[in-house]
Structures are given as C-alpha cells and as structure tokens.
Scaffold this active site. Sequence first.
Site, short mmCIF file in Angstrom:
data_model
loop_
_atom_site.label_atom_id
_atom_site.label_comp_id
_atom_site.label_asym_id
_atom_site.label_seq_id
_atom_site.Cartn_x
_atom_site.Cartn_y
_atom_site.Cartn_z
N ASP A 78 -2.92 -4.27 -8.37
CA ASP A 78 -3.39 -2.88 -8.42
C ASP A 78 -4.70 -2.71 -9.19
O ASP A 78 -5.37 -1.67 -9.05
CB ASP A 78 -2.32 -1.98 -9.07
CG ASP A 78 -0.98 -2.06 -8.38
OD1 ASP A 78 -0.95 -2.46 -7.20
OD2 ASP A 78 0.04 -1.74 -9.01
N ARG A 138 -7.60 4.73 19.75
CA ARG A 138 -6.58 5.25 18.85
C ARG A 138 -7.11 5.50 17.43
O ARG A 138 -8.11 4.90 17.02
CB ARG A 138 -5.44 4.23 18.70
CG ARG A 138 -4.51 4.21 19.87
CD ARG A 138 -3.50 3.09 19.72
NE ARG A 138 -2.53 3.13 20.81
CZ ARG A 138 -1.78 2.12 21.16
NH1 ARG A 138 -1.87 0.96 20.54
NH2 ARG A 138 -0.92 2.24 22.15
N GLU A 141 1.01 -3.32 -16.71
CA GLU A 141 1.26 -2.26 -17.70
C GLU A 141 2.68 -2.29 -18.30
O GLU A 141 2.85 -2.20 -19.52
CB GLU A 141 1.03 -0.96 -16.92
CG GLU A 141 1.19 0.31 -17.63
CD GLU A 141 1.50 1.44 -16.62
OE1 GLU A 141 1.53 1.21 -15.40
OE2 GLU A 141 1.73 2.56 -17.11
#
Length: 345
Positions: free
Chosen positions: A130, A165, A106
């Site tokens: 992304d 966990r 971008e």
Amino acid sequence: MVGMRIGMLTGGGDCPGLNAVIRAVVRKGEGIYGHELVGFRHGWRGVIEDETMELTIGSTRGLIHRGGTVLGTSRTNPFKADDGVACVLDTLAREHIDALIVVGGEDTLGVANQLVEHGVESVGVPKTIDNDLGATDFTFGFHTAVQIASDAIDRLHTTAESHDRVIVVEVMGRHAGWIAIYSGIAGGADIVLVPEEPFDIAEVCRRIEHRHQHGANFSIVVVAEGAQPKEGTMTLQSGEVDEFGHVRLGGISSVIQAEIEQRTGFETRVTVLGHVLRGGTPTAYDRVLATRFGLAAIDAVDDGAFGTMVALQGDSIVRVPLEEAVRELKTVDDELLDAASVFFG
Ligand code: F6P
C-alpha cells in the site's frame, strides 16, 4: 554486541520482498556479526504461541526471488488476544531473545512500538504494497504491485478497445491511493478514483461520455478499493473488521460498474486485481530495497538502536523512530494528484 539471539517475524498482509529481507538479515546477522537468528511463524501469533523456525544461511538460500514469506504471516494483535502481551513476554524470555526484527506495516509495527514500554527491544522494517507508512519514501512490495497492476491495465486496454467497453479495474491499497494513481498513470487509465479525493459518480459518467463523444470507443477506470463517493452520491456496503479495527475492503468496482452502465448505456465490465497484486516474484527494485532494509535492520540491532525503523529517504537508508513511522497514514500528495489530473477525464 557479540553473539545475540535475534527473533524475526513478518506480520500483516504478505508482500513481495519479505523473503529477500529475511535472507539479507540472516546473511549479515549470522555471516558477518555471528548472531543467531530465530524465526517466529505467522507474525505476532508465533510469538504468542512460541512457534519458531530455524533461520540460518543454509535454510534461507535461494529466497531472493520468492514471493510470500517463508515465516508465514497473520493479522494477530497481541493486545487483543487473552494474555497476549504476557505470552509474548514469556516466549521472548523462554527463547532467550535479545531483540526482535519486526517486518510489517502500520499494524505490525504499531504493536512493536507499543511493546517498547514492556521492555521489548525491536527494530522495524517497513513492508506493504500500500506504500502508506509514514517516515519512509517507499515500502518494499509497492513497486511490484504497481508493475502487476500496470501490466493488467495494458492487457485490459486491448480487450476494452476490441469490444467498445468500459472496464473498471479495482486495485488494493486500503485508505491510500498510491497503487491506483501510480498504475493509473503508468497504464494510461482514463479515470482514477482514489480515497484522497471523494468522487461524484455523475461526474465520472460525464467524463466517460465526453471521451466517447470525442472519438474514444472505450474507457479504463482504475478505482482504489478505499475510494469514497462524495457524501450522498452513492451507497457502499461496509465489511467485516479485523483485530486492528480495519474494515475489509473490496467490491466498490461492482457498484461503480452498475452505475456507469445504467447511467451511460455503455457496456461495462469489472476486473478486481485483489491479492494478485501481492503474489509472485518481487521486481528487481523491490529485491534490492528489501535487501538494503534487511541489512540496515541487522546493523541497527547490532548497534542497539532499538525502537527504530529503517526507512528510505531519498536514496539513503536511514533510521527513524518507530512511533514516527506509525503515527499517521501517508496518503497521496497533491503534487501527484495534480500530475495525474492532466491525463484523467
Ligand atoms: O495492506 C495490504 C492489503 O493488501 C490491502 O491493500 C488490502 O486491503 C488488505 O491487505 C487485504 O487483506 P487480506 O489479505 O486480509 O484480505
């Protein structure tokens, strides 16, 4: 056009597949069209400072599998530097550059788009892990980042299970949740938090407790670095801002980890995948996509189709106006969010 001198730069965060684009542009630009290619170092900074690098078929051999970018990159914005635009125009004139191939996301492509009115002829190539650029179905680099994140989630599963966990895995992606949602689905995560849907930490903890009451002894929470808590539910610190006005993200997982541990009593750990997602060799898919983009970009330059970006739409590589590509962020669509919600929680 015959015998053009074409500049090329890679800007913004590096991304697996950049070298494959460079190689493809040179292979066809020099080998088929007979153009001369000139590389600018470190994104727009190299154009401002006139720092070039020879790009020939010989100098770009063996690049298809190499991560990073041999040109180097930066987040320099010529519109923010003193006399930045004037320096860009001077360099292009001094180097006798007829056109530029700009490989970026971008921000980098946004600069190319703004420079159109200064007479700079360019063609864009969509790059970013992304996957948040408009007008293209996918950017190259995204597939590799998703694969790395999915592999990491697979590994975290076995250790989370062994220790009973909760593990919070933070992935990049800025203000879009593409990497988080793809790797969360692929890796079989239990909860995925993306910027597109602000989360309530109390609800996250409720879902983890519900899982553990129904036989699970561990949970994997994937969080996008740009995920946002619903207003008033949790406080995040904001970081520094770059030359394009983007805040530096990262660290949300530690806040979430502390909240989960405190609210549920389950032992909780954090893994921030960060720049690991951008490093190393591109997947075969990204090598092919980057190659197709590179070939299409040099074709567009040769045709004089300036002010465009090459894009993937369906299975085809097309040309779209640069301004369309940078107009708005492409975020995860509802269809994918719905699909993911079946498995999370
Ligand atoms: O845009 C790619 C990206 O990796 C984002 O996912 C992340 O927020 C940012 O770059 C990190 O930038 P830097 O490499 O400057 O830390």
